[in-house]
Design a protein around this motif. Structure first.
Motif, PDB file in Angstrom:
ATOM      1  N   UNK A 112      -8.236  -5.072  -3.911  1.00  0.00           N
ATOM      2  CA  UNK A 112      -6.858  -4.610  -3.757  1.00  0.00           C
ATOM      3  C   UNK A 112      -6.704  -3.905  -2.411  1.00  0.00           C
ATOM      4  N   UNK A 113      -5.559  -4.134  -1.744  1.00  0.00           N
ATOM      5  CA  UNK A 113      -5.226  -3.421  -0.508  1.00  0.00           C
ATOM      6  C   UNK A 113      -4.066  -2.481  -0.813  1.00  0.00           C
ATOM      7  N   UNK A 114      -4.200  -1.213  -0.401  1.00  0.00           N
ATOM      8  CA  UNK A 114      -3.138  -0.227  -0.588  1.00  0.00           C
ATOM      9  C   UNK A 114      -2.719   0.293   0.782  1.00  0.00           C
ATOM     10  N   UNK A 115      -1.404   0.249   1.084  1.00  0.00           N
ATOM     11  CA  UNK A 115      -0.914   0.670   2.396  1.00  0.00           C
ATOM     12  C   UNK A 115       0.301   1.570   2.253  1.00  0.00           C
ATOM     13  N   UNK A 116       0.421   2.514   3.173  1.00  0.00           N
ATOM     14  CA  UNK A 116       1.655   3.266   3.295  1.00  0.00           C
ATOM     15  C   UNK A 116       2.676   2.403   4.006  1.00  0.00           C
ATOM     16  N   UNK A 117       3.962   2.715   3.811  1.00  0.00           N
ATOM     17  CA  UNK A 117       4.995   1.869   4.408  1.00  0.00           C
ATOM     18  C   UNK A 117       5.487   2.373   5.746  1.00  0.00           C
ATOM     19  N   UNK A 118       4.947   3.472   6.225  1.00  0.00           N
ATOM     20  CA  UNK A 118       5.286   3.963   7.560  1.00  0.00           C
ATOM     21  C   UNK A 118       4.012   4.214   8.333  1.00  0.00           C
TER      22      UNK A 118
END
Length: 279
Positions: A112-118
């Motif tokens: 799984x990849x988890x990223x912030x949107x900014x």
């Protein structure tokens, strides 16, 4: 068996927020977290003829700064997120973000990849219009979870799953959605947005298939007769105070409609819930 989660970070407030969300979301599972930082060289641009090499002064200074920030991150996690079920790894690298993500997914068998949107700049054009959407586009090996800025983790009690029922469903592609629902006692709300309420026979078959796949978790079916998909999803989520949106990334249908530029602003810039792109 440990779940392997990749979290790209630029050490910004929003990236740290994504880290915290991921740790809390999977607090009950044994996980290995890989924190990836693509460091930048101040005087280097993509137009430069000479690419800085490892060992050069500028490269080593940038790498050292990345490693220093990783030390601070791990110290913070040890203080506030001391979970014996979690193992942390750090990866500083100098390359393009998309290439670094793809390489890490392959080398570390990421789930799984988890990223912030900014990003660190906080500029609107790099929220959903750039890194996050690009990652969702290029990553087909595993799901991508995008965390909006400033959102604080709370167990997702309701997850909205938009679909047109035009394609069949596979249990494997819905595993992460089911897993999250089981962990947190979430109810999945299947949302069909269409100009016509009546489903074709193949759509009815796919609806029944989805009902069977989700039989082990609480779920319900909902429909809206609207022209604008993004508006409909946003209104549905906000009216119910839902906690997450999940969708299957099928480029020929949903992905292109949701993440074309006019709709990025509606669902991306003003997003109030995490978005899970399944494959």
């Amino acid at each position: 068996m440990y779940k392997r989660i990749l979290v790209p970070t630029d050490f910004s407030k929003n990236a740290l927020n994504a880290v915290r969300y991921a740790l809390d979301l999977y607090a009950k599972l044994n996980c290995e977290f890989y924190f990836l930082n693509v460091f930048k060289l101040e005087n280097y641009t993509t137009d430069a003829l000479i690419i800085p090499e490892p060992g050069s002064q500028e490269f080593e200074i940038a790498k050292a700064k990345s490693e220093e920030n990783f030390v601070k991150l791990l110290d913070m996690l040890a203080l506030h997120h001391d979970n014996p079920k979690h193992i942390y790894h750090t990866i500083p690298t100098f390359t393009f973000l998309s290439a670094a993500i793809k390489k890490t997914i392959s080398n570390k068998d990421i789930n799984l990849v988890v990223m912030g949107t900014k990003g660190a700049s906080g500029a609107k054009e790099v929220i959903f219009g750039s890194n996050t959407v690009k990652t969702m586009e290029i990553v087909s090996e595993c799901p991508v979870l995008a965390i909006p800025a400033d959102i604080r983790f709370s167990p997702p009690k309701e997850i909205v799953f938009p679909t047109d029922f035009k394609s069949g469903f596979k249990r494997k592609e819905l595993n992460y959605l089911i897993e999250i629902a089981k962990m947190h006692g979430s109810t999945i709300r299947i949302l069909h947005v269409s100009k016509k309420q009546i489903l074709k026979p193949e759509q009815e078959e796919n609806k029944i298939l989805l009902d069977n796949i989700l039989d082990e978790v609480a779920h319900s079916f909902h429909s809206l007769t609207e022209k604008n998909i993004a508006d409909s999803i946003t209104t549905f989520v906000e009216s119910r105070d839902s906690d997450m949106i999940a969708f299957i990334n099928q480029r020929h249908f949903f992905f292109e409609k949701i993440f074309t530029k006019p709709l990025i602003k509606e669902i991306g810039y003003d997003a109030t819930v995490p978005i899970l792109a399944l494959h």
